[in-house]
Motif scaffolding. Structure first.
Motif, PDB file in Angstrom:
ATOM      1  N   ARG A  85       0.783  -1.269   0.194  1.00  0.00           N
ATOM      2  CA  ARG A  85      -0.005  -0.021  -0.138  1.00  0.00           C
ATOM      3  C   ARG A  85       0.770   1.115   0.018  1.00  0.00           C
ATOM      4  O   ARG A  85       0.423   2.250  -0.232  1.00  0.00           O
ATOM      5  CB  ARG A  85      -0.790   0.006   1.268  1.00  0.00           C
ATOM      6  N   ILE A  86       2.062   1.281   0.275  1.00  0.00           N
ATOM      7  CA  ILE A  86       3.151   2.355   0.275  1.00  0.00           C
ATOM      8  C   ILE A  86       4.464   1.642  -0.340  1.00  0.00           C
ATOM      9  O   ILE A  86       4.523   0.324  -0.057  1.00  0.00           O
ATOM     10  CB  ILE A  86       3.316   3.067   1.804  1.00  0.00           C
ATOM     11  N   ASP A  87       5.278   2.475  -0.766  1.00  0.00           N
ATOM     12  CA  ASP A  87       6.462   1.832  -1.492  1.00  0.00           C
ATOM     13  C   ASP A  87       7.622   1.973  -0.608  1.00  0.00           C
ATOM     14  O   ASP A  87       8.563   1.034  -0.587  1.00  0.00           O
ATOM     15  CB  ASP A  87       6.649   2.725  -2.796  1.00  0.00           C
ATOM     16  N   LEU A  88       7.698   2.716   0.350  1.00  0.00           N
ATOM     17  CA  LEU A  88       8.761   3.211   1.255  1.00  0.00           C
ATOM     18  C   LEU A  88       8.207   3.659   2.706  1.00  0.00           C
ATOM     19  O   LEU A  88       7.084   3.895   2.629  1.00  0.00           O
ATOM     20  CB  LEU A  88       9.707   4.185   0.853  1.00  0.00           C
ATOM     21  N   HIS A  89       8.842   3.282   3.715  1.00  0.00           N
ATOM     22  CA  HIS A  89       8.412   3.772   5.004  1.00  0.00           C
ATOM     23  C   HIS A  89       9.823   4.427   5.592  1.00  0.00           C
ATOM     24  O   HIS A  89      10.736   3.807   5.638  1.00  0.00           O
ATOM     25  CB  HIS A  89       7.940   2.967   5.952  1.00  0.00           C
ATOM     26  N   VAL A  90       9.661   5.667   6.068  1.00  0.00           N
ATOM     27  CA  VAL A  90      10.687   6.433   6.599  1.00  0.00           C
ATOM     28  C   VAL A  90      10.618   6.147   8.131  1.00  0.00           C
ATOM     29  O   VAL A  90       9.741   6.579   8.828  1.00  0.00           O
ATOM     30  CB  VAL A  90      10.820   7.990   6.157  1.00  0.00           C
ATOM     31  N   MET A  91      11.872   6.116   8.929  1.00  0.00           N
ATOM     32  CA  MET A  91      11.631   5.612  10.292  1.00  0.00           C
ATOM     33  C   MET A  91      13.126   5.764  10.770  1.00  0.00           C
ATOM     34  O   MET A  91      14.136   5.573  10.149  1.00  0.00           O
ATOM     35  CB  MET A  91      10.887   4.510  10.645  1.00  0.00           C
ATOM     36  N   GLY A  92      13.256   5.600  12.200  1.00  0.00           N
ATOM     37  CA  GLY A  92      14.479   5.463  12.857  1.00  0.00           C
ATOM     38  C   GLY A  92      14.966   4.245  12.757  1.00  0.00           C
ATOM     39  O   GLY A  92      14.202   3.214  12.906  1.00  0.00           O
ATOM     40  N   MET A  93      16.335   3.962  12.341  1.00  0.00           N
ATOM     41  CA  MET A  93      16.951   2.684  11.995  1.00  0.00           C
ATOM     42  C   MET A  93      17.041   1.989  13.228  1.00  0.00           C
ATOM     43  O   MET A  93      16.670   0.664  13.100  1.00  0.00           O
ATOM     44  CB  MET A  93      18.348   2.981  11.439  1.00  0.00           C
ATOM     45  N   GLN A  94      17.329   2.390  14.509  1.00  0.00           N
ATOM     46  CA  GLN A  94      17.476   1.812  15.561  1.00  0.00           C
ATOM     47  C   GLN A  94      16.025   1.038  15.928  1.00  0.00           C
ATOM     48  O   GLN A  94      15.879   0.060  16.426  1.00  0.00           O
ATOM     49  CB  GLN A  94      17.721   2.649  16.734  1.00  0.00           C
ATOM     50  N   GLN A  95      14.976   1.890  15.811  1.00  0.00           N
ATOM     51  CA  GLN A  95      13.748   1.392  15.804  1.00  0.00           C
ATOM     52  C   GLN A  95      13.272   0.385  14.978  1.00  0.00           C
ATOM     53  O   GLN A  95      12.572  -0.823  15.362  1.00  0.00           O
ATOM     54  CB  GLN A  95      12.423   2.535  15.973  1.00  0.00           C
ATOM     55  N   PHE A  96      13.576   0.315  13.697  1.00  0.00           N
ATOM     56  CA  PHE A  96      13.286  -0.658  12.799  1.00  0.00           C
ATOM     57  C   PHE A  96      13.992  -1.914  13.333  1.00  0.00           C
ATOM     58  O   PHE A  96      13.287  -3.074  13.354  1.00  0.00           O
ATOM     59  CB  PHE A  96      13.884  -0.160  11.348  1.00  0.00           C
ATOM     60  N   TYR A  97      15.161  -1.834  13.603  1.00  0.00           N
ATOM     61  CA  TYR A  97      15.583  -3.215  13.899  1.00  0.00           C
ATOM     62  C   TYR A  97      15.340  -3.776  15.324  1.00  0.00           C
ATOM     63  O   TYR A  97      15.201  -4.900  15.370  1.00  0.00           O
ATOM     64  CB  TYR A  97      17.159  -3.023  13.999  1.00  0.00           C
ATOM     65  N   TYR A  98      14.866  -2.772  16.119  1.00  0.00           N
ATOM     66  CA  TYR A  98      14.254  -3.228  17.598  1.00  0.00           C
ATOM     67  C   TYR A  98      12.984  -3.918  17.127  1.00  0.00           C
ATOM     68  O   TYR A  98      12.543  -5.252  17.463  1.00  0.00           O
ATOM     69  CB  TYR A  98      14.252  -2.157  18.529  1.00  0.00           C
ATOM     70  N   LEU A  99      12.137  -3.352  16.241  1.00  0.00           N
ATOM     71  CA  LEU A  99      10.807  -4.014  16.218  1.00  0.00           C
ATOM     72  C   LEU A  99      10.478  -5.017  15.142  1.00  0.00           C
ATOM     73  O   LEU A  99      10.122  -6.056  15.575  1.00  0.00           O
ATOM     74  CB  LEU A  99       9.972  -2.847  15.348  1.00  0.00           C
ATOM     75  N   THR A 100      11.743  -5.253  14.465  1.00  0.00           N
ATOM     76  CA  THR A 100      11.655  -6.511  13.629  1.00  0.00           C
ATOM     77  C   THR A 100      12.324  -7.642  14.508  1.00  0.00           C
ATOM     78  O   THR A 100      12.288  -8.718  14.071  1.00  0.00           O
ATOM     79  CB  THR A 100      12.487  -6.278  12.370  1.00  0.00           C
ATOM     80  N   ASP A 101      12.786  -7.161  15.537  1.00  0.00           N
ATOM     81  CA  ASP A 101      13.499  -8.267  16.500  1.00  0.00           C
ATOM     82  C   ASP A 101      12.681  -8.952  17.514  1.00  0.00           C
ATOM     83  O   ASP A 101      12.684  -9.893  18.081  1.00  0.00           O
ATOM     84  CB  ASP A 101      14.701  -7.760  17.199  1.00  0.00           C
ATOM     85  N   THR A 102      11.686  -7.908  17.856  1.00  0.00           N
ATOM     86  CA  THR A 102      10.665  -8.237  18.989  1.00  0.00           C
ATOM     87  C   THR A 102       9.372  -8.442  18.845  1.00  0.00           C
ATOM     88  O   THR A 102       8.603  -9.039  19.544  1.00  0.00           O
ATOM     89  CB  THR A 102      10.840  -7.032  20.092  1.00  0.00           C
ATOM     90  N   ASP A 103       8.698  -7.523  17.718  1.00  0.00           N
ATOM     91  CA  ASP A 103       7.406  -7.770  17.572  1.00  0.00           C
ATOM     92  C   ASP A 103       6.992  -9.154  16.786  1.00  0.00           C
ATOM     93  O   ASP A 103       7.564  -9.410  15.725  1.00  0.00           O
ATOM     94  CB  ASP A 103       6.928  -6.610  16.596  1.00  0.00           C
ATOM     95  N   ALA A 104       5.972  -9.661  17.277  1.00  0.00           N
ATOM     96  CA  ALA A 104       5.747 -11.105  16.941  1.00  0.00           C
ATOM     97  C   ALA A 104       5.442 -11.270  15.317  1.00  0.00           C
ATOM     98  O   ALA A 104       6.088 -12.180  14.785  1.00  0.00           O
ATOM     99  CB  ALA A 104       4.565 -11.559  17.770  1.00  0.00           C
ATOM    100  N   PHE A 105       4.543 -10.441  15.002  1.00  0.00           N
ATOM    101  CA  PHE A 105       4.208 -10.489  13.462  1.00  0.00           C
ATOM    102  C   PHE A 105       5.566 -10.040  12.689  1.00  0.00           C
ATOM    103  O   PHE A 105       5.991 -10.782  11.922  1.00  0.00           O
ATOM    104  CB  PHE A 105       3.146  -9.516  13.062  1.00  0.00           C
ATOM    105  N   LEU A 106       6.258  -8.965  13.002  1.00  0.00           N
ATOM    106  CA  LEU A 106       7.151  -8.296  12.138  1.00  0.00           C
ATOM    107  C   LEU A 106       8.515  -9.348  12.252  1.00  0.00           C
ATOM    108  O   LEU A 106       9.211  -9.467  11.335  1.00  0.00           O
ATOM    109  CB  LEU A 106       7.586  -7.153  12.580  1.00  0.00           C
ATOM    110  N   LYS A 107       8.842 -10.032  13.260  1.00  0.00           N
ATOM    111  CA  LYS A 107       9.747 -11.012  13.266  1.00  0.00           C
ATOM    112  C   LYS A 107       9.678 -11.971  12.152  1.00  0.00           C
ATOM    113  O   LYS A 107      10.432 -12.707  11.596  1.00  0.00           O
ATOM    114  CB  LYS A 107       9.857 -11.779  14.751  1.00  0.00           C
ATOM    115  N   LYS A 108       8.479 -12.510  12.080  1.00  0.00           N
ATOM    116  CA  LYS A 108       8.156 -13.464  10.926  1.00  0.00           C
ATOM    117  C   LYS A 108       8.372 -13.145   9.443  1.00  0.00           C
ATOM    118  O   LYS A 108       8.773 -13.825   8.716  1.00  0.00           O
ATOM    119  CB  LYS A 108       6.527 -13.869  11.036  1.00  0.00           C
ATOM    120  N   ILE A 109       8.166 -11.706   9.341  1.00  0.00           N
ATOM    121  CA  ILE A 109       8.452 -11.039   7.953  1.00  0.00           C
ATOM    122  C   ILE A 109       9.482 -10.366   7.968  1.00  0.00           C
ATOM    123  O   ILE A 109       9.711  -9.253   6.708  1.00  0.00           O
ATOM    124  CB  ILE A 109       7.208 -10.518   7.514  1.00  0.00           C
ATOM    125  N   ARG A 110      10.504 -10.348   8.891  1.00  0.00           N
ATOM    126  CA  ARG A 110      11.625  -9.218   8.647  1.00  0.00           C
ATOM    127  C   ARG A 110      12.459  -9.353   7.621  1.00  0.00           C
ATOM    128  O   ARG A 110      13.110  -8.485   7.249  1.00  0.00           O
ATOM    129  CB  ARG A 110      12.363  -9.387  10.069  1.00  0.00           C
TER     130      ARG A 110
END
Length: 252
Positions: free
Chosen positions: A169-194
């Motif tokens: 639904r979007i092509d890019l998302h702008v966000m803090g790099m530290q938060q991106f890696y934190y969320l993809t390491d800890t959020d149950a859904f994002l861990k599956k698709i990181r």
């Protein structure tokens, strides 16, 4: 004799209460969001940025409290003076109308995230104007991109925006790099698709991170002066580095 004893007792009570009020610690209440690993309700000490800021305010003679909510709500309520300040903010000119900015406490590198295989790259930001870019509602990065003519779509939280990115639904998302890696390491859904995401190089921008004080707050300018003095103290005596090391944010 009895009257003298009563008078002495009253004087003692007066001194105790007067002394207590003289040394009482004032409370600074910030509106903020869950922005791990900087700030988070479930993080130890509410995150490393919270721990650093709390220690600075302690040195300055204040107790710091946090109220968590969406970022856009935090921004609006702090702007209106419902809270003393806004914890974890970037600087932009629009916010300076409503906030006193103390010295920065940390830095955050903002990046563009894409779906793996999208093959989006750039040498100049203008090349990204043909893409739809997700951003946090109320965030400084999205506002800056929108002002430059980019196609920006805001979302109330980063996880939802990454889900929109995954769905195309979007092509890019702008966000803090530290938060991106934190969320993809800890959020149950994002861990599956990181592995379906990748960070676009080069980074978008590096921001200083602040705890600005609302201009509606009584004695706000003086609070900032005390904060800046205390921040220099904890940097000079090594406390700042010790806190960073404790949270794994600085190499020994």
């Amino acid at each position: 004799m009895r009257i003298q004893w009563v008078m002495l007792s009253l004087m003692a009570i007066f001194i105790v209460f007067n002394t207590g009020s003289a040394v009482a610690t004032e409370t600074i209440t910030f509106a903020t969001l869950n922005w791990e690993p900087f700030i988070g309700e479930e993080l130890p000490e509410k995150g490393f940025f919270s721990a650093l800021t709390r220690e600075v305010f302690k040195r300055a003679g204040y107790d710091m409290k946090l109220e968590f909510m969406t970022w856009n709500r935090a921004l609006e309520l702090a702007r209106r003076g419902k809270y003393d300040g806004l914890l974890g903010a970037y600087y932009n000119e629009d916010r300076e109308k409503d906030f006193y900015y103390p010295d920065p406490v940390a830095k955050s590198q903002e990046v563009f995230v894409q779906r793996k295989g999208s093959k989006i790259s750039y040498t100049h930001f203008s090349e990204l104007k043909k893409y739809k870019i997700g951003s946090l509602l109320g965030g400084a990065s999205g506002a800056a991109l929108r002002e430059q003519g980019f196609n920006v779509e805001d979302t109330a939280d980063e996880i939802m925006s990454l889900k929109k990115l995954k769905a195309g639904r979007i092509d890019l998302h702008v966000m803090g790099m530290q938060q991106f890696y934190y969320l993809t390491d800890t959020d149950a859904f994002l861990k599956k698709i990181r592995n379906e995401f990748e960070v676009v190089s080069p980074p978008y921008k590096e921001y200083d991170v602040y705890g600005p004080i609302s201009k509606k707050t009584v004695d706000g300018e003086n609070i900032v002066k005390k904060f800046n003095k205390a921040l220099q103290e904890i940097k000079s005596d090594g406390t700042f580095d010790k806190i960073m090391i404790r949270f794994g944010q600085k190499n020994n």
